[in-house]
Motif scaffolding. Structure first.
Motif, PDB file in Angstrom:
ATOM      1  N   VAL A 231       0.574  -1.096  -0.348  1.00 23.37           N
ATOM      2  CA  VAL A 231       0.063   0.034  -0.406  1.00 23.37           C
ATOM      3  C   VAL A 231       0.863   1.214   0.202  1.00 23.37           C
ATOM      4  N   LEU A 232       2.108   1.351   0.487  1.00 26.54           N
ATOM      5  CA  LEU A 232       2.554   2.950   0.617  1.00 26.54           C
ATOM      6  C   LEU A 232       3.515   2.571  -0.602  1.00 26.54           C
ATOM      7  N   PHE A 233       3.793   1.703  -0.570  1.00 24.44           N
ATOM      8  CA  PHE A 233       4.895   1.997  -1.865  1.00 24.44           C
ATOM      9  C   PHE A 233       3.606   2.079  -3.646  1.00 24.44           C
ATOM     10  N   GLN A 234       2.097   0.988  -3.139  1.00 20.95           N
ATOM     11  CA  GLN A 234       1.684   1.872  -4.573  1.00 20.95           C
ATOM     12  C   GLN A 234       1.243   3.462  -4.516  1.00 20.95           C
ATOM     13  N   ALA A 235       1.191   4.104  -3.304  1.00 21.38           N
ATOM     14  CA  ALA A 235       0.764   5.099  -3.022  1.00 21.38           C
ATOM     15  C   ALA A 235       2.114   5.948  -2.292  1.00 21.38           C
ATOM     16  N   GLN A 236       2.959   5.631  -2.905  1.00 23.04           N
ATOM     17  CA  GLN A 236       4.744   6.577  -3.337  1.00 23.04           C
ATOM     18  C   GLN A 236       4.468   7.598  -1.882  1.00 23.04           C
ATOM     19  N   LEU A 237       4.831   6.451  -0.259  1.00 23.00           N
ATOM     20  CA  LEU A 237       4.760   7.415   0.742  1.00 23.00           C
ATOM     21  C   LEU A 237       5.675   6.418   1.410  1.00 23.00           C
ATOM     22  N   GLU A 238       6.697   6.926   2.416  1.00 23.75           N
ATOM     23  CA  GLU A 238       7.504   6.693   2.991  1.00 23.75           C
ATOM     24  C   GLU A 238       7.134   5.839   4.414  1.00 23.75           C
ATOM     25  N   PRO A 239       7.765   4.740   4.488  1.00 23.11           N
ATOM     26  CA  PRO A 239       7.311   3.759   5.874  1.00 23.11           C
ATOM     27  C   PRO A 239       6.970   4.204   6.905  1.00 23.11           C
ATOM     28  N   GLU A 240       8.334   5.063   7.701  1.00 23.81           N
ATOM     29  CA  GLU A 240       8.507   5.913   8.515  1.00 23.81           C
ATOM     30  C   GLU A 240       8.055   7.517   7.970  1.00 23.81           C
ATOM     31  N   ARG A 241       7.434   7.734   7.525  1.00 25.85           N
ATOM     32  CA  ARG A 241       6.897   9.595   7.521  1.00 25.85           C
ATOM     33  C   ARG A 241       5.592   8.942   8.918  1.00 25.85           C
TER      34      ARG A 241
END
Length: 269
Positions: free
Chosen positions: A176-186
């Motif tokens: 999900v985080l990859f698809q949304a292009q968001l860093e896991p630790e944000r």
DNA sequence: CAGATTGTTAGGAG
DNA sequence: ACTCCTAACAATCT
């Protein structure tokens, strides 16, 4: 590894195999650990009773019965379901067996015994007790915004929090985080409204695709292909890497919230 | 064969 | 009282 899509598969399996047959006996191998109510009470409720339907919230499954009480079922990390007639076909690691008067049996299979069985009077009561959020498969942007409000911790552990998006597990969170292009630790509170919207969309999309796809048939732009090497039978290297399907950079692995986390350092910010 | 794995929660720290 | 984080739990597979 059951996450929401697998639990949904189990739910349908039970619907197709185990409804409307009178239960004659229930065996629980390790009730002290896996049964959240007294075994005698559990049997009393189920003997002579029938399963009449199923419901699912996230990874939590509910088996409705003709006489009212509802069996709760959580599959932990290694839970599975089985249905068979001959004792010789009893699945390995069958931890609970429901015998039907037809001679068939439904088995709750769970090698590592992290799964749980219990009883509740209503799905809604159970949902409130466990503080389960709205099912991740249909999670709206508004609901996700609400769930993340004022949260300062890293986004990934929050995705695993069943009070926010029940049904998301470890690899789905990474996807999900990859698809949304968001860093896991944000930190969650730094997410902009457009990013939360993107995240909610990704959660629904990944879960919908996962519900249909056989594991190896995920779209080629999915990160899951980069973590499969770990489990590939031929692989003996523990820190091999595959490349990002979007930018070809090496996929990184680190621990976030104590869980193995795969991500692309270039695409996810 | 030591280490990784998986979801959830109890308990500790802040 | 609340939020955040870590570690423990069982058992298997690599």
């Amino acid at each position: 590894m059951p996450e929401l899509p697998e639990v949904e598969t189990y739910r349908r399996f039970i619907d197709e195999t185990s409804l409307y047959q009178t239960i004659t006996e229930v065996e629980v191998q390790d009730p002290k650990r896996q049964l959240q109510v007294d075994l005698d009470d559990f049997r009393k409720v189920l003997r002579g009773n029938q399963f009449t339907g199923t419901q699912r919230i996230g990874k939590q499954l509910f088996l409705l019965t003709a006489q009212g009480p509802i069996v709760t079922m959580h599959f932990g990390m290694t839970g599975d379901v089985g249905y068979y007639r001959d004792a010789a076909d009893t699945p390995r690691f069958a931890r609970a067996i429901f015998h039907f008067e037809t001679g068939f049996k439904f088995a709750f299979i769970d090698s590592r015994k992290f799964g749980r069985l219990g009883l509740t009077q209503s799905v809604d009561t159970f949902r409130q007790q466990k503080k389960l959020g709205p099912d991740a498969l249909t999670l709206s942007t508004e609901e996700l915004t609400q769930g993340l409000a004022r949260k300062k911790s890293a986004i990934k552990p929050l995705l695993l929090d069943q009070r926010i998006a029940p049904g998301v597990g470890n690899w789905i969170a990474d996807e999900v985080l990859f698809q949304a292009q968001l860093e896991p630790e944000r930190p969650a509170h730094t997410l902009q409204p457009t990013e939360i919207d993107r995240l909610a969309t990704s959660i629904r999309e990944v879960l919908e695709i996962a519900a249909e796809a056989i594991y190896r048939d995920f779209p080629s732009h999915y990160l899951i292909h980069a973590r499969e090497w770990d489990e590939a039978p031929s692989s003996t290297i523990t820190n091999a890497h595959l490349n990002c399907p979007r930018c070809q950079m090496l996929i990184q692995k680190k621990y976030v919230g104590g869980r193995a986390t795969y991500f692309c350092p270039n695409c996810q910010m």
